[in-house]
Design an enzyme around this catalytic site. Structure first.
Site, PDB file in Angstrom:
ATOM      1  N   MET A   1       0.846  -1.201   0.000  1.00 21.50           N
ATOM      2  CA  MET A   1       0.000   0.000   0.000  1.00 21.50           C
ATOM      3  C   MET A   1       0.881   1.251   0.000  1.00 21.50           C
ATOM      4  O   MET A   1       1.957   1.243   0.560  1.00 21.50           O
ATOM      5  CB  MET A   1      -0.870  -0.023   1.250  1.00 21.50           C
ATOM      6  N   CYS A   2       0.388   2.295  -0.627  1.00 18.64           N
ATOM      7  CA  CYS A   2       1.070   3.577  -0.602  1.00 18.64           C
ATOM      8  C   CYS A   2       0.006   4.668  -0.639  1.00 18.64           C
ATOM      9  O   CYS A   2      -1.149   4.394  -0.949  1.00 18.64           O
ATOM     10  CB  CYS A   2       1.967   3.761  -1.819  1.00 18.64           C
ATOM     11  N   GLY A   3       0.409   5.875  -0.346  1.00 16.31           N
ATOM     12  CA  GLY A   3      -0.497   7.007  -0.514  1.00 16.31           C
ATOM     13  C   GLY A   3       0.090   7.942  -1.548  1.00 16.31           C
ATOM     14  O   GLY A   3       1.292   8.202  -1.537  1.00 16.31           O
ATOM     15  N   ARG A  32      -1.088   5.151   5.115  1.00 16.94           N
ATOM     16  CA  ARG A  32      -0.908   4.369   3.890  1.00 16.94           C
ATOM     17  C   ARG A  32       0.567   4.159   3.568  1.00 16.94           C
ATOM     18  O   ARG A  32       0.885   3.300   2.731  1.00 16.94           O
ATOM     19  CB  ARG A  32      -1.571   5.062   2.691  1.00 16.94           C
TER      20      ARG A  32
END
Lengths: 302, 224
Positions: A1-3, A32
């Protein structure tokens, strides 16, 4: 996950507020991506006889020493502005090869210094650590500009290092942040290396940036390059892409990875989640929508 | 009872919803700011009005409560709802109503991909259009779409019913159009009325399972 987050001003009067808006969005995306964070900021384009390069050193880097070293090796005038362990270098160039020679010298001969961006307007700052630490380290809130991208990383594909942090830039003023994972990045990286695209890491997102650079170098427009990316990139992605004058968002056809777009008369904002946009002034009156799968959304200054 | 999520944790709101005092009470929630898990796990016949946009998993696992969101909802709205009613005035992101067993979910705007995926008895009414892979492996319940549907509507569907007013970009494997009988028109009219969305039931088409995929076929025995 990343933002991922992005902001693009339609109203130039707001440009002094860019760093603050970007910082607020980035910190909201901490859940995130707590591993590392980074931003690409576009501002104050240099003249056509100059090139702007962002250098990234270790925490104990001595930029005064580096400045002397540059003066010994680079034949034309140079200015260097340190920002913590990064520095923005503006080179006077007399031929197209000057900036390339400088980059080759840094890459091959200077230890512990990486180049994070090359162009006329772009500057990239990125670092391991929580987003609010990264915001403070680079005094992000005081930065101004026309548009910016940001990324908070929770690594899934490759190591947690500053070099593996986003944003990735592989071409002049081109930059990409990515939430997702690509499955054919090794194959694409080999193909792109043969086409002369240089990579600094084994990161899958850097390949996506390299792919767009390659397509643009072949004469494609940004929209054409992104159309081709939908065909050639295999995997999950929400991308936010910056160019010198433009900003684009693209999701893969399966669209597992979230994205929200918001637009007012003054700005366009993109984020993985609405809570980053909720921080922005006048967001309560923004038009808010979820970008559709495999559809390119782009804005460009005339 | 008023809850300002700028000053309060979402957890405080949800804990209040999980006590018996919440039965027949009314909650007004302001400044949700896109936060996650707003009004998740409500258990009693509470009325909850959320003023603003919410993030992931709003109204998840709802039982008995009536939850109205005056804004947009992020991914996983009313996931695994058991009963009660959840209504969104704006749009909902992906997989709203996933695996939900019962109750009524109304989205007045559009819903994104995977709406009603693996639904198990919930009724979902979408005022606008929905994204791809909606009602994938839907087992029971009814999905009403007043606009259009994206690709692969009802892929590998079991016994859920789909009512579609517009058109589907494509139907998923084993999903076919079926005859709209008087009893189907009647149940659709009830669903539209409950949702407060006005359309002529006769303007919809019905889709469901061809039942070719999930029944064992002796001719395929060699594949096992």
């Amino acid at each position: 996950m990343c933002g991922i987050v992005g902001i693009y001003y339609k109203n130039p009067e707001l440009e002094s507020g860019l760093g603050g808006m970007l910082a607020d969005m980035l910190v909201q995306m901490t859940d995130r991506g707590p591993d590392s964070a980074g931003v690409a900021i576009y501002h104050d384009p240099v003249s056509t006889q100059q090139v702007k390069i962002t250098l990234q050193g270790q925490d104990d880097v001595d930029w005064a020493v580096m400045e002397k070293s540059i003066a010994e090796h680079y034949p034309h005038s140079v200015s260097i502005s340190p920002v913590a362990n990064h520095a923005v270098v503006i080179l006077d160039v007399q031929s197209e090869r000057d900036a390339d020679r400088f980059s080759e010298w840094v890459t091959n001969s200077v230890q512990d210094i990486n180049i994070t961006s090359v162009g006329s307007a772009i500057e990239i700052f990125k670092e391991k650590g929580l987003p609010d630490q990264v915001v403070d380290k680079f005094s992000l809130r005081s930065m101004r500009g026309t548009h910016a991208l940001g990324h908070t990383r929770m690594a899934t594909e490759s190591a947690v290092t500053t070099e593996h942090s986003h944003p990735f830039s592989t071409g002049l003023d081109l930059c990409l942040v990515h939430n997702g994972s690509l499955s054919n990045h090794n194959q694409l990286r080999e193909m792109l290396r043969k086409q002369g695209i240089m990579f600094q890491t084994d990161n899958d997102s850097e390949v996506a940036a390299g792919y767009l650079t390659w397509r643009l170098s072949q004469g494609a427009s940004l929209n054409e390059a992104l159309e081709a990316a939908i065909q050639d990139l295999d995997g999950f992605y929400t991308f936010a892409i910056g160019t010198k004058d433009g900003f684009a968002v693209l999701r893969d056809p399966i669209a597992c990875k979230p994205a929200v777009l918001a637009e007012t008369d003054d700005w366009v904002a993109m984020s993985s989640e609405f809570r980053a946009i909720a921080q922005l002034p006048n967001s309560e009156n923004a038009r808010i929508w979820e970008p559709e799968p495999a559809r390119i959304y782009s804005w460009e200054r005339n | 009872m008023k809850f300002d999520l700028q000053d309060n944790e979402v957890r405080a709101l949800n804990q209040a919803l999980h006590t018996e005092d919440a039965a027949n009470a009314s909650f007004s929630v302001v400044n949700p700011g896109g936060k996650h898990n707003v009004a998740a796990g409500a258990m009693f016949a509470t009325s909850v009005d959320v003023h603003g946009h919410v993030g992931y998993y709003c109204a998840g696992m709802n039982q008995n409560a009536t939850i109205q969101i005056h804004g947009n909802a992020g991914p996983g709205l009313a996931e695994n709802m058991m009963s009660g009613r959840v209504e969104v005035n704006g749009n909902a992101s992906q997989y709203c109503g996933a695996t939900a067993h019962g109750g009524l979910l109304v989205v007045r705007g559009d819903a994104a991909a995977r709406c009603g995926i693996s639904m198990k008895g919930v009724d979902i009414v979408i005022g606008g259009s929905i994204g791809h892979m909606s009602a994938f492996m839907a087992q029971s319940g009814r999905l009403v779409i007043c606009g259009d549907a994206g690709d692969s509507l009802g892929d590998s569907i079991y016994e859920a019913q789909i009512y579609l007013r517009g058109s589907a970009a494509s139907l998923g494997t084993d999903c076919i159009e079926k005859e709209m009988t008087a009893s189907h028109l009647e149940e659709l009219a009830v669903l539209l009325e409950q949702s407060g969305i006005e359309h002529d039931p006769a303007s919809f088409r019905r889709y469901g399972s061809a039942r070719q995929l999930y029944n064992f076929n002796i001719d395929n025995v060699s594949a096992y």
